[in-house]
Design an enzyme around this catalytic site. Structure first.
Site, short mmCIF file in Angstrom:
data_model
loop_
_atom_site.label_atom_id
_atom_site.label_comp_id
_atom_site.label_asym_id
_atom_site.label_seq_id
_atom_site.Cartn_x
_atom_site.Cartn_y
_atom_site.Cartn_z
N GLN A 110 0.84 -1.19 0.00
CA GLN A 110 0.00 0.00 0.00
C GLN A 110 0.88 1.25 0.00
OE1 GLN A 110 -2.23 0.67 3.64
NE2 GLN A 110 -3.94 1.52 2.51
N GLY A 111 0.78 2.06 -1.05
CA GLY A 111 1.57 3.28 -1.16
C GLY A 111 0.77 4.51 -0.83
N TYR A 112 0.58 4.77 0.46
CA TYR A 112 -0.19 5.92 0.91
C TYR A 112 0.72 6.95 1.59
CZ TYR A 112 -4.96 4.23 0.00
OH TYR A 112 -6.14 3.84 -0.58
N SER A 113 1.23 6.62 2.78
CA SER A 113 1.99 7.59 3.58
C SER A 113 3.27 8.04 2.86
CB SER A 113 2.37 6.98 4.93
OG SER A 113 1.22 6.75 5.72
N SER A 134 4.18 -1.25 4.61
CA SER A 134 4.25 -2.57 5.23
C SER A 134 4.61 -3.64 4.21
CB SER A 134 2.90 -2.92 5.89
OG SER A 134 2.60 -2.01 6.92
N GLU A 167 -10.26 -0.97 5.85
CA GLU A 167 -9.03 -1.23 6.61
C GLU A 167 -9.28 -1.06 8.10
OE1 GLU A 167 -4.52 0.69 7.04
OE2 GLU A 167 -5.85 1.33 5.41
N GLU A 196 -6.04 10.59 16.92
CA GLU A 196 -6.47 11.99 16.87
C GLU A 196 -7.24 12.28 15.59
OE1 GLU A 196 -3.22 11.49 19.69
OE2 GLU A 196 -3.46 10.91 17.60
#
Length: 394
Positions: free
Chosen positions: A136-139, A171, A254, A383
């Site tokens: 997964q290429g998000y952050s 990950s 998720e 948060e």
């Protein structure tokens, strides 16, 4: 796990007899039809590798149970929600390795919902049968909790996109054959506008994967860097500029998946048994009871998500699931006491092999404790989840 689709109209039907027959079939499969060595190695405290996880998925798919939540048209078993949850419970009870979610649970439902028939034929069978591994290429370094600040850009060039950027905290990125990414294809510098959902083959020229060493000494995270990577436009999921919409559905799935109800119940049973052997204090027993109540509440939220609208409670599930996971592992670590003190800088053959005289529960207790420290951060910080809940209530 995800909210039911239109084909789940019978999801609350009373099929007790069928469920008991299914339970027996599942238990028989894990006793005789599933790779026994994988479960034995997990019981011994070993960390499984890429091929082990793919072999697990292939075995499940061969039995027809590789994707409990997928529709039957795409290879799922066509189960009701009750049947899915029964399978998940028995899966954990058997001691099989946790499903790696990036392909099966995260991107596959997006491909099913928004992908073209060609994309579905191209990617879904390999995900289902354990022939490919996804990341997964998000952050990004400057876009973690504020994911909409991502800067990785994909510029259209004929039939391709040219991708440049930097993803991090990916990950198992070094295991991946493919990575699904949020990329900027529009002019906006920030925010969800102009973000697209693009699938990129890791072997493409210009892709660099760098492992990140985590606090437990393992390399289960990675950076993924894109330097003028040419990606076919045919790998774009859905419409250009609509990736933020698709990503919100993925993140909802998720966050519900994080619940891991039966895994938490199994951990609590283990803690209670160990506490009985050590004459735990009243305060310890109180915190254990609070964790058990929290898991019961979490179970109720998951049931609501599956039967109603998961997006409405996904953030609640994420908060409760991750904070409860931390609470349980804190209890385990407390039971380990001073025996948990020696933390090795490099696992090598594994802590269990390096420290053979430790009681069996201590190595996984330390590993689980260290791993869960990040759970209230990744997948959307606590948060951020509270902000989502507040805005939904306004």
């Amino acid at each position: 796990m995800q909210a039911p689709d239109a084909g789940d109209a019978d999801c609350v039907a009373d099929r007790t007899g069928d469920l008991e027959a299914l339970r027996g079939a599942i238990r028989a499969f894990f006793a005789d039809g599933y790779p026994q060595d994988l479960m034995a190695r997990l019981r011994a405290g070993e960390t499984l590798g890429r091929e082990d996880n793919l072999r697990s998925q292939a075995a499940l798919a061969a039995r027809g149970w590789g994707a409990p939540h997928w529709p039957a048209a795409h290879g799922g078993p066509g189960w009701t929600i009750a049947e899915r949850r029964l399978f998940e419970d028995e899966y954990v009870r058997a001691g099989a390795p946790t499903v790696v979610p990036m392909g099966l649970i995260y991107v596959a439902p997006i491909i099913i919902a928004f992908g073209t028939p060609e994309q579905q034929r191209r990617w879904l069978p390999d995900i289902l049968h354990g022939r490919s591994f996804w990341a997964q290429g998000y952050s990004e370094p400057q876009a973690g909790s504020d994911l909409a600040a991502l800067a990785t850009r994909a510029r259209r060039d004929g039939d391709d996109y040219i991708v440049n950027g930097h993803k991090t905290w990916t990950s198992l990125g070094f295991w991946a054959d493919w990575i699904f990414c949020l990329v900027r294809t529009g002019d906006a510098a920030r925010g969800g506008a102009g973000i697209s959902f693009l699938c990129i083959e890791i072997a493409s020229p210009g892709v660099t994967v760098r492992p990140i060493t985590a606090i437990d000494g393992r390399h289960h995270l990675a950076e993924v860097i894109f330097d003028n990577v040419r990606v076919p436009a045919a790998n774009l999921i859905g419409e250009e500029g609509q990736g933020w919409t698709y990503s919100k559905q993925l993140l909802s799935n998720e966050r519900i998946w994080y619940a891991h109800i039966e895994e938490k119940r199994a951990a609590l049973r283990r803690v209670r048994d160990l506490a009985a052997q050590q004459a735990a204090t009243r305060d310890f027993r109180r915190r254990l009871a609070e964790a058990e109540i929290a898991v019961d509440c979490l179970d109720g939220f998951v049931e609501r998500a599956l039967l109603d609208d998961g997006a409405n409670v996904a953030s609640l599930i994420k908060i409760l699931a991750t904070e409860t996971a931390q609470a349980i592992t804190e209890l385990e670590l407390e039971l380990a006491g001073n025996l948990a003190a020696p933390l090795l800088p490099d696992r090598g053959a594994g802590w269990a092999a390096a420290l053979p005289d430790l009681p069996g529960f201590i190595v996984p207790a330390v590993e689980d404790y260290l791993m869960t420290r990040a759970q209230t951060i990744y997948g959307g910080t606590t948060e951020i989840q509270k902000t989502i809940i507040y805005r939904a209530a306004m």
